[in-house]
Design a protein around this motif. Structure first.
Motif, short mmCIF file in Angstrom:
data_model
loop_
_atom_site.label_atom_id
_atom_site.label_comp_id
_atom_site.label_asym_id
_atom_site.label_seq_id
_atom_site.Cartn_x
_atom_site.Cartn_y
_atom_site.Cartn_z
N ILE A 180 0.75 -1.18 0.08
CA ILE A 180 -0.05 -0.22 -0.06
C ILE A 180 0.81 1.29 0.00
O ILE A 180 1.68 1.54 0.94
CB ILE A 180 -0.92 -0.02 1.22
N SER A 182 1.03 4.35 1.06
CA SER A 182 -0.04 5.03 1.89
C SER A 182 0.71 6.37 2.15
O SER A 182 1.98 6.73 2.09
CB SER A 182 0.06 4.21 3.42
N GLU A 183 -0.17 7.26 2.28
CA GLU A 183 0.18 8.51 2.77
C GLU A 183 0.36 8.88 4.26
O GLU A 183 1.04 9.67 4.66
CB GLU A 183 -0.93 9.76 2.27
N ALA A 185 0.37 6.07 7.99
CA ALA A 185 0.44 4.74 8.39
C ALA A 185 0.79 4.92 9.75
O ALA A 185 1.68 5.83 10.42
CB ALA A 185 1.18 3.97 7.56
N LEU A 209 4.98 5.50 4.81
CA LEU A 209 4.96 4.14 5.15
C LEU A 209 5.10 3.90 6.59
O LEU A 209 5.45 4.94 7.32
CB LEU A 209 5.94 3.07 4.56
N TRP A 245 8.91 6.81 2.15
CA TRP A 245 7.82 6.81 0.94
C TRP A 245 7.92 5.82 -0.27
O TRP A 245 9.32 5.33 -0.38
CB TRP A 245 7.81 8.07 0.33
N HIS A 269 -10.79 10.31 10.82
CA HIS A 269 -9.90 9.24 10.32
C HIS A 269 -9.45 8.32 11.75
O HIS A 269 -9.58 7.22 11.73
CB HIS A 269 -8.42 9.68 10.09
N TRP A 292 -1.80 -0.36 10.33
CA TRP A 292 -2.80 0.25 9.28
C TRP A 292 -2.17 1.24 8.37
O TRP A 292 -1.03 1.67 8.71
CB TRP A 292 -3.92 0.87 10.24
N ALA A 293 -2.85 1.50 7.35
CA ALA A 293 -2.52 2.33 6.42
C ALA A 293 -3.55 3.38 5.57
O ALA A 293 -4.69 2.48 5.33
CB ALA A 293 -1.50 1.87 5.31
N PHE A 294 -3.54 4.47 5.56
CA PHE A 294 -4.39 5.21 4.42
C PHE A 294 -3.82 5.55 3.31
O PHE A 294 -2.74 5.95 3.21
CB PHE A 294 -4.92 6.69 5.25
N MET A 295 -4.51 5.11 2.31
CA MET A 295 -3.98 5.57 0.77
C MET A 295 -5.25 6.20 -0.07
O MET A 295 -6.28 5.45 0.11
CB MET A 295 -3.49 4.29 0.27
N LEU A 299 -8.87 3.36 4.00
CA LEU A 299 -8.20 2.89 5.23
C LEU A 299 -8.01 1.33 4.93
O LEU A 299 -8.71 0.23 4.48
CB LEU A 299 -9.11 2.64 6.45
#
Length: 870
Positions: A180, A182-183, A185, A209, A245, A269, A292-295, A299
């Motif tokens: 992922i 992610s932006e 995490a 990340l 990144w 979030h 966890w990660a947000f992309m 989520l």
């Protein structure tokens, strides 16, 4: 495709943990529950069998599996080097590329370990195994080798050694998961890992990340959420020194994000994360931590694993989220200084005691109602139900003052919190029960006689207690079921020992308060001497008796010779007679004696031999020291009495009569425990008889395994020989074994798992502040002990312990001062220290880890200060 080599997720069926490891299994199960897990596949344990076969042919493998002969770190490092050069077999390549062909060529992966021993409920291996982010198809073999080789890492192998895993048969699976980009995490916990609060979720986050959060390379933002009310309670901005990144063509770059001084997560979030972690916790039915990660505002759940380092609370002690909470004080620690759990049998015994106390005084079974009982017994722990006492006393200060007498740190913590959320609604015991009212005249009569003729009351009580001893022995000879035997012994203990000794000791406490008021503050120092060398203290008498035995030990004898001489009875008759007398009177006692599973001096006399030899070699005469302290006490009384005579003769005479009461009955503070342990031992001997029979019948693996059962289970097993006692014993211990793995159980905890501690104190440089409980100043070398028989304790050393019980008393003879983590003025260690005239400081948090053997300190028992001496 060979299902034993590669497993995909999402996947309809769950393989065994032994095939895909803890982390891999959780990902497969997560996709089955439609959690937002990025897809991927797992190279199973079987996939790597060929590599392990090749490694086992190498000479360095012999070094690896025999760490007792060879340098383990060198063996691990050498083996890892070989592992990083292993070639994929034709079959491995075929299986790997079949799986990779299902993904577009530009797909990037995160490659991480999944050991069958990793991410389990009792072991995390956190940070030991390897994770490689941003892996392309081109360099995936290298990433797999690197992750595989991490199972041979020195850190992992040492962790296995320390946690009882087999290090000679390493196993690993490898997860290949879509990466992922992610932006934001990070990591999440379904409970607060600092306070143990089950009703709080905690998240840490960074830009990019999540590797910087997991590895600790950057200080992330921290968010604490109330899971019940679903609102953000606290935010702490992290420095976020660096972030990682994902590069579009594979690999990663590391740089400091321009937004490092901004919070990463908006509230919506954070709440979304809370809902996810609650869902994960509900699915696994245990506290979990997640990555966890947000992309692109979506989520993803990267992994989930059980939290291994939290304090579990038995279901019977918990309240539901949002309900009024209960507050508990662990008396096993506060009064007995026992940090590890008591045995299953001891738990059963104290539940019976609580039941009988309830039936005797309150006409209710107090062992069955967590809300309405003053005390609770659960899985090896004995708790004081503080919520109940907050209601009964309706005065927090009074409860704080009471607790301060035996656990000042707990009292301080209680004084600092808002107790309204813990005050019980129960009122079942506020109204005086009729059974208790029937006992009060008998108690009141004893108190009246104690105040008006203490000498006669003392003689009468001593006679009654001897009768109780004989009565208890007669009961123990009965051939009746163990549950019935325990009941009869406990009823006799309460009605013929406890009800006779406890009122007398309580009388002495009230009298001490009256003495202090009459004498005034100007005589406070002299009144401290009143606690020294008191008569009728059965624990002090035990110490003097042991000293007497030690003086009869032959000169220049070794411990081994002494033990052999006792066993073969070829030592001087005077010693053997004194030794036998000691065992007949005190042989049922020993360290941790409130646990029915704990060995007694009579059964394991080796526990006393070091003390005997130390006392023999000591230059100080314990009997003379006792007499010296007795004279100091009497002189202190005479000093205050004569001062008062010059001021008010009637006050002076009243003071004199009160002193006589206190002198006679203050020593009774140890009596109730002495007789309780005596009864406990009578029951223990019966249980051991049963244990020997069951062991001979191969129904137990060891004699000691019987203490992993309850009395009822033992009785049932006599009626039904098909009952598998071994299986029951293992099942009984499951929760207790969890508690046993926790190095430092909390003294105060609430029904939602929150640990209650006082705010940290500030002390001057070079000083440590505790609570003064026995005056005086002494210097010496520290000796930290976790049990009284752990190592020799030499003359003049300063004893540092969690807390002490009567099994520690012989060590006080050699001590120059005492430092305790737990305890107050009424704790055993404080009482004995005052009797021996030793400076004593209690309430020193983490004392057993704070101090090291040989450190020279000055203990100021008057101010409660420990000064480090350079």
């Amino acid at each position: 495709m060979n299902s034993q080599s590669v497993y995909f997720f999402p996947h309809t069926n769950s393989p065994s943990l032994s095939q895909v490891g803890g982390k891999g299994l959780s990902l497969i199960q997560g996709t089955q529950k439609e959690l937002p897990v990025p897809p991927g596949f797992i190279l199973s344990v079987a996939f790597f069998n060929a590599w392990f076969q090749e490694l086992k042919k190498m000479k360095v493998w012999e070094n690896f599996i025999h760490p007792e002969k060879y340098n383990l770190k060198q063996s691990c490092d050498s083996l890892k080097k070989h592992a990083l050069k292993l070639s994929f077999t034709k079959y491995q390549e075929q299986e790997l590329y079949k799986a990779l062909d299902l993904y577009p060529k530009e797909t990037l992966f995160a490659v991480r370990s999944s050991s069958p021993e990793e991410d389990l409920e009792g072991s995390s291996f956190a940070g030991g195994y390897e994770t490689v982010p941003g892996v392309s198809h081109h360099n995936i073999k290298e990433a797999i080798r690197k992750t595989f080789a991490s199972c041979l890492d020195y850190r992992v192998t040492v962790y296995k050694h320390e946690n009882g895993f087999d290090t000679t048969q390493p196993k690993i699976a490898v997860i290949i998961q879509e990466q992922i980009a992610s932006e934001i995490a990070g990591v999440g916990f379904s409970l607060n890992p600092v306070t143990n609060n089950y009703d709080e979720a905690v998240f840490t986050a960074n830009w990019g990340l999540g590797e910087t959060v997991v590895s600790g390379n950057a200080t992330p933002d921290t968010y604490i959420v109330d899971k019940v009310l679903m609102h953000v309670k606290d935010k702490k901005l992290g420095e976020k020194q660096t972030s990682i990144w994902l590069l579009p063509k594979g690999g990663t770059k590391e740089e400091k994000d321009k937004r490092h001084n901004e919070f990463t997560l908006p509230d919506d979030h954070i709440i979304e994360l809370t809902k996810l972690v609650k869902k994960v916790e509900s699915f696994y039915e245990k506290p979990m931590d997640i990555e966890w990660a947000f992309m692109k505002e979506k989520l993803f759940l990267l992994q989930a694993r059980p939290i291994t380092s939290f304090i579990p609370l038995a279901e019977e002690l918990q309240t539901n989220p949002g309900e009024r909470k209960r507050l508990y004080l662990d008396m096993t620690i506060s009064l007995q200084g026992i940090n590890h759990p008591l045995s299953v049998m001891a738990t059963s015994f104290f539940k019976d005691l609580l039941r009988i106390v309830g039936n005797t005084f309150f006409n209710r079974d107090l062992s069955q109602d967590s809300n309405k009982a003053p005390a609770l017994v659960s899985n090896g722990r004995i708790y004081l139900h503080l919520s109940f006492f907050l209601l009964i006393l309706n005065n927090k200060k009074r409860l704080v003052s009471f607790i301060h007498q035996f656990d000042p740190l707990a009292a301080l913590a209680l004084s600092e919190i808002d107790t309204n959320e813990y005050r019980s609604h129960s009122n079942k015991l506020i109204v005086l029960p009729w059974k208790l009212s029937l006992k009060l005249p008998r108690v009141a009569y004893r108190i009246y006689k104690a105040r008006h003729n203490p000498s006669r009351m003392n003689l009468q009580t001593q006679k009654e207690l001897k009768q109780f001893i004989n009565e208890a022995k007669t009961i123990a000879e009965k051939d009746i079921p163990l549950t019935q035997l325990a009941d009869e012994l406990l009823y006799a203990l309460i009605n013929h020992a406890i009800i006779r000794t406890v009122p007398l000791f309580i009388t002495s406490l009230f009298v001490k308060s009256e003495l202090m008021k009459l004498a005034g503050k100007e005589n406070a120092t002299l009144l401290e001497e009143f606690d020294k060398a008191l008569p009728n203290n059965i624990t002090t008498e035990m110490g003097l008796a042991l000293f007497h035995v030690s003086q009869l030990v032959p000169q220049n004898i070794t411990k081994e010779q002494l033990l052999k001489g006792i066993e073969q009875k070829n030592l001087p008759e005077s010693f053997l007679a004194a030794w036998q007398d000691f065992l007949e009177t005190y042989g049922f006692r020993g360290p941790e004696e409130i646990d029915i599973a704990a060995p007694r001096y009579r059964e394991n006399p080796v526990m006393l031999l070091d003390t005997l030899l130390t006392l023999k070699q000591s230059k100080e005469n314990t009997r003379e020291k006792f007499e010296e302290n007795r004279k100091r006490r009497e002189e202190a009384f005479e000093n205050v009495y004569q001062k008062m005579r010059t001021q008010n003769l009637s006050h002076a005479e009243h003071f004199k009569s009160l002193y006589k009461i206190y002198e006679t009955f203050a020593g009774y503070r140890e009596a109730h425990k002495y007789y309780a342990v005596f009864v406990l031992d009578l029951l223990r001997q019966k249980i051991l008889q049963k244990a020997n029979l069951l062991y001979d019948e191969k129904r137990l693996d060891t004699i000691e395994q019987i203490f992993d059962l309850t009395l009822k289970q033992l009785d049932d097993s006599q009626k039904d020989i098909s009952i598998n006692l071994k299986e029951i014993a293992i099942k009984n211990k499951l929760f207790i074994d969890k508690l046993a793995k926790i190095p430092d159980l909390p003294t105060m905890i609430d029904s939602r798992g929150k640990i209650i501690k006082p705010h940290p104190k500030r002390a001057k440089e070079g000083e440590i502040q505790g609570m003064p409980v026995s005056s005086g100043i002494a210097r010496g070398k520290i000796k930290v002990l976790h049990s009284p028989t752990e190592k020799p304790f030499l003359k003049g050393e300063i004893l540092v312990a969690k807390a002490t019980d009567p099994g520690w008393t012989p060590l006080f003879i050699n001590a120059s001062a005492v430092i305790l983590e737990v305890g107050g003025v009424l704790q055993h260690g404080a009482l004995v220290a005052r009797e021996y005239g030793l400076p004593c400081v209690t309430g020193v948090e983490n004392a057993t880890t704070l101090f090291k053997d040989g450190t020279v300190v000055e203990v100021d028992g008057s101010e409660g200060i420990i000064r480090l001496i350079k």
